[in-house]
Write a protein that holds these residues in place. Structure first.
Motif, short mmCIF file in Angstrom:
data_model
loop_
_atom_site.label_atom_id
_atom_site.label_comp_id
_atom_site.label_asym_id
_atom_site.label_seq_id
_atom_site.Cartn_x
_atom_site.Cartn_y
_atom_site.Cartn_z
N LEU A 175 -19.57 28.24 -35.71
CA LEU A 175 -19.27 28.43 -34.30
C LEU A 175 -20.43 29.13 -33.60
CD1 LEU A 175 -17.29 28.47 -31.85
CD2 LEU A 175 -16.53 30.71 -32.68
N ALA A 190 -21.19 31.14 -30.58
CA ALA A 190 -20.49 31.88 -29.53
C ALA A 190 -21.36 32.11 -28.31
CB ALA A 190 -19.99 33.22 -30.07
N ASN A 221 -11.82 32.15 -20.88
CA ASN A 221 -11.71 32.84 -22.15
C ASN A 221 -12.39 32.00 -23.24
OD1 ASN A 221 -10.22 34.93 -21.02
ND2 ASN A 221 -8.27 33.93 -21.43
N GLY A 222 -13.18 32.68 -24.08
CA GLY A 222 -13.89 31.96 -25.13
C GLY A 222 -15.24 31.44 -24.71
N GLY A 234 -17.93 33.17 -24.21
CA GLY A 234 -19.01 33.93 -24.83
C GLY A 234 -19.39 35.19 -24.10
N SER A 279 -17.81 38.22 -23.71
CA SER A 279 -17.64 39.46 -24.46
C SER A 279 -18.65 39.58 -25.59
CB SER A 279 -16.22 39.57 -25.01
OG SER A 279 -15.27 39.67 -23.95
N THR A 280 -18.93 38.49 -26.27
CA THR A 280 -19.92 38.51 -27.34
C THR A 280 -21.30 38.86 -26.78
OG1 THR A 280 -18.69 36.82 -28.57
CG2 THR A 280 -21.00 37.14 -29.17
N HIS A 307 -12.96 36.23 -14.78
CA HIS A 307 -12.57 34.83 -14.63
C HIS A 307 -11.88 34.62 -13.29
CE1 HIS A 307 -9.30 36.74 -17.15
NE2 HIS A 307 -8.61 36.34 -16.09
N SER A 328 -18.68 27.60 -23.22
CA SER A 328 -18.95 27.32 -24.63
C SER A 328 -20.24 28.00 -25.09
CB SER A 328 -19.04 25.81 -24.85
OG SER A 328 -17.83 25.17 -24.47
#
Length: 333
Positions: free
Chosen positions: A35, A37, A57-58, A60, A62-63, A211, A227
């Motif tokens: 994956l 991120a 959400n998802g 990237g 927060s990463t 968001h 993504s």
């Protein structure tokens, strides 16, 4: 120079008031097994900006923030913050950066004042500095009357204020806010953004992920992520201008039937219902909005619909839809 390349007076003022690059990211990538991120992100954020990261959400966000804080090592790429290289200088960077996590992460058994005093000590403030700074933060964030209340008993909006007070108790040069208003009521969100701009006005550079489209619009500049990739970057106004002449609205008493009728029209990239109006984003290489209005009105009249079409301004939501459809916005500044 093309008309769309002319900066407004407000944008020129912002650009000239921003200082040196405070955050510089090159080829930043983070993988978790197969994956990806965060995928090869390049970014420069200048002193004094309120810079937003918008994405689902998802995406990237927060990463990315955790790598900028030195809490997570990148798979590859370079990070330079306040003239220091991460992850090598992570310990030196942390004392100059404030971080507000997505979830409330303070000590719920401690009071508001105890949380602030503990954070001030962790950040290395002297006893004299703590005596001055803690009451100052309580006053700044409207927490003085609640200073003896345990953090675990606070509502979402008050927890948010406490988290912001803790994140800024050491007067950081850079503040990272990871979806700070998620799950908070609209009035608390409005108040929180007022506090953000007070901090920015006092010289703090702020990175905020969200968001919410209305929050993204408030930022000086904005990066959209999907993504793990940076798919659009620029001021909200400049991003919206890239969709000039591509957005229109069709008003009709039976707008749902109109949308169903036009759904497969090759000129339409996306259509959304807003009350009695159909909000339409046109395809990238299609006619301009004024011409498309004439075509739609004629076609709908032939089908015995009573409608009225007009071109309108693009929104950030239109930009977001366009990038989800694969359009390239790149650096808009």
């Amino acid at each position: 120079m093309k008309q769309q390349d002319v900066l407004s007076t407000q944008e020129l003022t912002q650009l000239t008031s921003w200082g040196r690059p405070l955050v510089e990211v090159s080829g930043l990538t983070r993988k978790f097994g197969s994956l990806v991120a965060v995928d090869a992100v390049d970014l420069t954020i200048r002193e004094g900006e309120v810079f937003g990261f918008l994405g689902p959400n998802g995406a990237g966000k927060s990463t990315l923030f955790r790598m900028l804080m030195g809490l997570m090592r990148p798979t590859r790429g370079a990070i330079r913050i306040l003239g220091l290289d991460l992850p090598r200088d992570a310990d030196r960077v942390r004392n100059q950066v404030g971080y507000m996590a997505q979830r409330f992460a303070l000590y719920e058994d401690l009071t508001i004042q105890e949380n602030l005093e503990f954070a001030a000590e962790i950040f290395g403030l002297t006893r004299g500095e703590r005596r001055r700074r803690v009451p100052e933060q309580l006053e700044n964030l409207g927490l003085t009357e609640r200073r003896n209340q345990r953090a675990g008993t606070l509502s979402g909006g008050w927890k948010q204020r406490l988290a912001l007070a803790v994140a800024t108790v050491h007067r950081p040069a850079l503040l990272l806010l990871d979806e700070p208003t998620a799950g908070v009521d609209p009035d608390s969100r409005r108040q929180f953004w007022s506090e953000i701009f007070e901090l920015a006005g006092a010289g703090t550079t702020i990175l905020v992920s969200t968001h919410y489209m209305d929050e993204a619009t408030r930022c000086h500049r904005l990066a959209m992520m999907m993504s793990g990739r940076l798919v659009a970057e620029g001021s909200p106004a400049r991003l919206e201008k890239q969709l000039r002449d591509r957005v229109l609205e069709i008003e009709a008493p039976n707008v749902t039937e109109v949308i169903d009728f036009l759904q497969t029209d090759p000129l339409i990239a996306s259509v959304t219902q807003l009350g009695h109006r159909a909000h339409v984003l046109l395809v990238e290489d299609g006619p301009k909005a004024a011409e498309a209005c004439q075509r739609f009105d004629l076609r709908l009249a032939e089908a015995r619909f009573r409608t009225r079409s007009r071109p309108c301004e693009a929104t950030l939501e239109d930009v977001f839809v366009a990038v989800t459809l694969g359009e390239d916005f790149g650096g808009a500044e």
